[in-house]
Design a protein around this motif. Structure first.
Motif, mmCIF file in Angstrom:
data_model
loop_
_atom_site.group_PDB
_atom_site.id
_atom_site.type_symbol
_atom_site.label_atom_id
_atom_site.label_comp_id
_atom_site.label_asym_id
_atom_site.label_seq_id
_atom_site.Cartn_x
_atom_site.Cartn_y
_atom_site.Cartn_z
ATOM 1 N N ARG A 100 0.821 -1.242 -0.079
ATOM 2 C CA ARG A 100 -0.147 0.272 -0.068
ATOM 3 C C ARG A 100 1.079 1.249 -0.026
ATOM 4 O O ARG A 100 1.786 1.547 0.190
ATOM 5 C CB ARG A 100 -0.767 0.014 0.973
ATOM 6 N N ILE A 103 -0.208 5.126 1.601
ATOM 7 C CA ILE A 103 -1.337 5.570 1.925
ATOM 8 C C ILE A 103 -0.960 7.074 2.623
ATOM 9 O O ILE A 103 0.078 7.451 2.604
ATOM 10 C CB ILE A 103 -1.319 4.491 3.652
ATOM 11 N N ASP A 140 -4.545 4.484 -0.999
ATOM 12 C CA ASP A 140 -5.452 4.688 0.091
ATOM 13 C C ASP A 140 -5.534 6.230 0.452
ATOM 14 O O ASP A 140 -3.738 6.694 0.866
ATOM 15 C CB ASP A 140 -5.251 3.846 1.310
ATOM 16 N N ARG A 164 -8.527 4.353 -2.252
ATOM 17 C CA ARG A 164 -9.598 4.517 -1.607
ATOM 18 C C ARG A 164 -9.619 5.115 -0.577
ATOM 19 O O ARG A 164 -8.599 5.898 -0.038
ATOM 20 C CB ARG A 164 -10.172 2.870 -1.315
#
Length: 279
Positions: free
Chosen positions: A59, A61, A102, A132
């Motif tokens: 990820r 982020i 994210d 997201r």
């Protein structure tokens, strides 16, 4: 770069902007706050939008997105708004906006959500197409129907665009979003603000959001004119700073014009900076 558990943490210096000094420091006399945040002839103080980038476990982020580029010339002049440097800052770490998986929003005030969008014709489109988006449900509801005090801070254009995003997760209270990354709420600045903590067995970092936006806001009474409940801010700040000192943790500043983060210490004058650090 800082390593905490499986995650590499970076600070992205994406934008410079100005806000009224009185609003940033509330009832604190100007003779005191101007020593830490010099003001121009219109009483504006320069600030940063520093984004926390957390990479690991597949990820990438971001915490918050800054003000972005979708601003009129009039508002750019009022805020002394610089260009949005998100692509350049991500490139330093081999990433592009398309690589962000994210985005955790501390809250949806214009200087935290505006960078999620860019102008396209007469509308706005997402800057981070694969991301997201995570925000507290209470804060989203506050943003869609703001009280009179906060109307200036929640931009309808950005909130409407946020509501059209295809991948939004509304969170109810404290939660572990990913292994080693948790959020917890703070309600004095705005309802449903969430702070982000990254931790492992030996180390932790907390993003201070707008509860402690800069190192100048460490003194407990130094609250902002933007805060909806100043006494709640003082209580929340007290608890946060105590918890960070107890854990030998690090506090990250999202708006500090000079410093990214700090190790704190307890002394005769309360909790203050022990040392500033860079990520």
């Amino acid at each position: 770069m800082m390593q905490i558990g499986d995650y590499r943490l970076y600070s992205l210096d994406v934008q410079d902007f100005a806000l009224d000094g009185g609003a940033m420091f509330g009832v604190v006399p100007k003779v005191l706050w101007e020593k830490l945040a010099p003001a121009d002839h219109l009483n504006r103080v320069m600030l940063k939008t520093r984004l926390l980038l957390i990479c690991g476990n597949g990820r990438n982020i971001l915490v918050d997105t800054g003000m972005g580029s979708a601003w009129s010339e009039k508002l750019r002049a009022i805020h002394l708004l610089s260009d949005f440097r998100i692509e350049e800052e991500l490139q330093k770490h081999g990433l592009s906006p398309a690589d962000i998986t994210d985005i955790i929003y501390t809250h949806l005030h214009f200087d935290h959500v505006g960078g999620a969008f860019r102008p396209d014709g007469d509308g706005l489109v997402p800057v981070f197409p694969a991301a997201r988006h995570y925000v507290q449900r209470e804060n989203y509801l506050s943003a869609t129907a703001p009280n009179q005090k906060e109307k200036v801070s929640y931009s309808p254009v950005f909130i409407e665009a946020f509501g059209r995003l295809p991948s939004v997760e509304l969170i109810d209270g404290s939660a572990e979003l990913f292994a080693g990354i948790e959020v917890f709420t703070s309600n004095g600045h705005t309802r449903g603000q969430q702070l982000v903590r990254v931790s492992d067995v030996s180390r932790s970092l907390v993003h201070g959001a707008d509860l402690v936006p800069s190192s100048a806001h460490l003194p407990l009474p130094w609250v902002m004119g933007f805060d909806i409940e100043p006494l709640t801010v003082i209580d929340e700040k007290t608890a946060l700073l105590e918890s960070i000192v107890e854990a030998d943790g690090i506090l990250y500043f999202g708006h500090d014009p000079f410093n990214e983060a700090a190790v704190l210490k307890r002394g005769e004058k309360g909790i203050t900076v022990d040392s500033f650090i860079t990520l």
